[in-house]
Design an enzyme around this catalytic site. Sequence first.
Site, mmCIF file in Angstrom:
data_model
loop_
_atom_site.group_PDB
_atom_site.id
_atom_site.type_symbol
_atom_site.label_atom_id
_atom_site.label_comp_id
_atom_site.label_asym_id
_atom_site.label_seq_id
_atom_site.Cartn_x
_atom_site.Cartn_y
_atom_site.Cartn_z
ATOM 1 N N CYS A 140 0.839 -1.203 0.000
ATOM 2 C CA CYS A 140 0.000 0.000 0.000
ATOM 3 C C CYS A 140 0.877 1.257 0.000
ATOM 4 O O CYS A 140 0.693 2.162 -0.832
ATOM 5 C CB CYS A 140 -0.921 -0.038 1.215
ATOM 6 S SG CYS A 140 -2.163 1.261 1.229
ATOM 7 N N CYS A 141 1.876 1.318 0.916
ATOM 8 C CA CYS A 141 2.785 2.470 0.935
ATOM 9 C C CYS A 141 3.554 2.556 -0.387
ATOM 10 O O CYS A 141 3.869 3.655 -0.853
ATOM 11 C CB CYS A 141 3.786 2.356 2.083
ATOM 12 S SG CYS A 141 3.131 2.765 3.706
ATOM 13 N N CYS A 221 -1.231 8.428 7.359
ATOM 14 C CA CYS A 221 -2.555 8.112 6.824
ATOM 15 C C CYS A 221 -3.514 7.754 7.964
ATOM 16 O O CYS A 221 -3.106 7.164 8.971
ATOM 17 C CB CYS A 221 -2.458 6.921 5.879
ATOM 18 S SG CYS A 221 -1.553 7.282 4.371
ATOM 19 N N CYS A 224 -3.652 4.126 9.434
ATOM 20 C CA CYS A 224 -2.408 3.593 10.005
ATOM 21 C C CYS A 224 -1.814 4.506 11.076
ATOM 22 O O CYS A 224 -0.631 4.393 11.400
ATOM 23 C CB CYS A 224 -1.381 3.370 8.897
ATOM 24 S SG CYS A 224 -1.930 2.224 7.630
ATOM 25 N N CYS A 247 7.605 4.356 6.111
ATOM 26 C CA CYS A 247 6.742 4.060 4.968
ATOM 27 C C CYS A 247 7.520 3.537 3.766
ATOM 28 O O CYS A 247 6.951 2.924 2.867
ATOM 29 C CB CYS A 247 5.951 5.290 4.566
ATOM 30 S SG CYS A 247 6.986 6.688 4.137
HETATM 31 S S1 SF4 Z 1 0.369 4.546 5.710
HETATM 32 FE FE1 SF4 Z 1 -1.230 2.933 5.591
HETATM 33 S S2 SF4 Z 1 -2.874 3.746 4.260
HETATM 34 FE FE2 SF4 Z 1 -1.039 5.068 4.018
HETATM 35 S S3 SF4 Z 1 -0.045 4.306 2.217
HETATM 36 FE FE3 SF4 Z 1 0.935 3.259 3.984
HETATM 37 S S4 SF4 Z 1 -0.248 1.375 4.364
HETATM 38 FE FE4 SF4 Z 1 -1.446 2.678 2.941
#
Ligand code: SF4
Length: 262
Positions: A140-141, A221, A224, A247
């Site tokens: 996701c990151c 985010c 998270c 991240c």
């Molecule tokens: S902090 Fe969480 S929601 Fe944001 S990009 Fe990374 S995994 Fe995705």
Amino acid sequence: MPRLPDPAAAAAIAATPVDAASRAEDLVREAAALDARHAGATAEELLRLALRERVAGDVALVSSFGAESAALLHLAAQIDPAVPVVFVDTGRLFPETLAYRDRLVAMLGLTDVRSVGPDDATEQRLDPIGALFARDTDACCGFRKVEPLDAALKPFRAWISGRKRYQASSRHDIPAFEATATHIKVNPLASWSMADIAHYMRAHALPAHPLVAQGYPSIGCAPCTSPVAEGEDPRAGRWRGQDKTECGIHVSPAGTITRNKA
Ligand code: SF4
């Protein structure tokens, strides 16, 4: 008649792993020399070196517009309000962060803020229901933060980060200048404490991120980030309960990410 070189072949040769490794080694040497030469420089002096003297070449400032971002943005705006500021909007940020960004940009007179993020097609392909964070935070990151930032930093040789040593055990040895595999990174606030940030913000009447008062000393985010208890690392609320502490935008010249909390 001599044959003209094939541009595609030339590009492939130019991007060999050997060249990439040697470029990374050059960046490490350059960052170490800058760090040694400017040991003891203040945050303002480091920013002048980066923004006015271009000691590391064309430079952008990367900001999350998070809990402590206002101090670095204010310092930079005093020197050059036209500094390119890259803001990664992952699509999962708190609405308060987007409002805070707009407020600071107007207040500081920043004229080149570049909000970047994943494109719609990539988001639809990799995370159509927005739940990837729940099963694979690195993936996701990767597409929401790392890839958009990498693309935004391509025109630059260096970038300025707001990281501080006190923020987490994984950040205790941040130098003023360091190298990634592709860039020189400048950390003007590396030696600042939480009290230094608070003092600077008070002295310049800078507004706090609205979530700080709700127990968020570090803000990423929404899915998270959780509030932090007294005595915890300021970043303890990021990916709470997971091994993940960064991240993925802060990497070593070898491309590795510090993940340990110890
Ligand atoms: S902090 Fe969480 S929601 Fe944001 S990009 Fe990374 S995994 Fe995705």
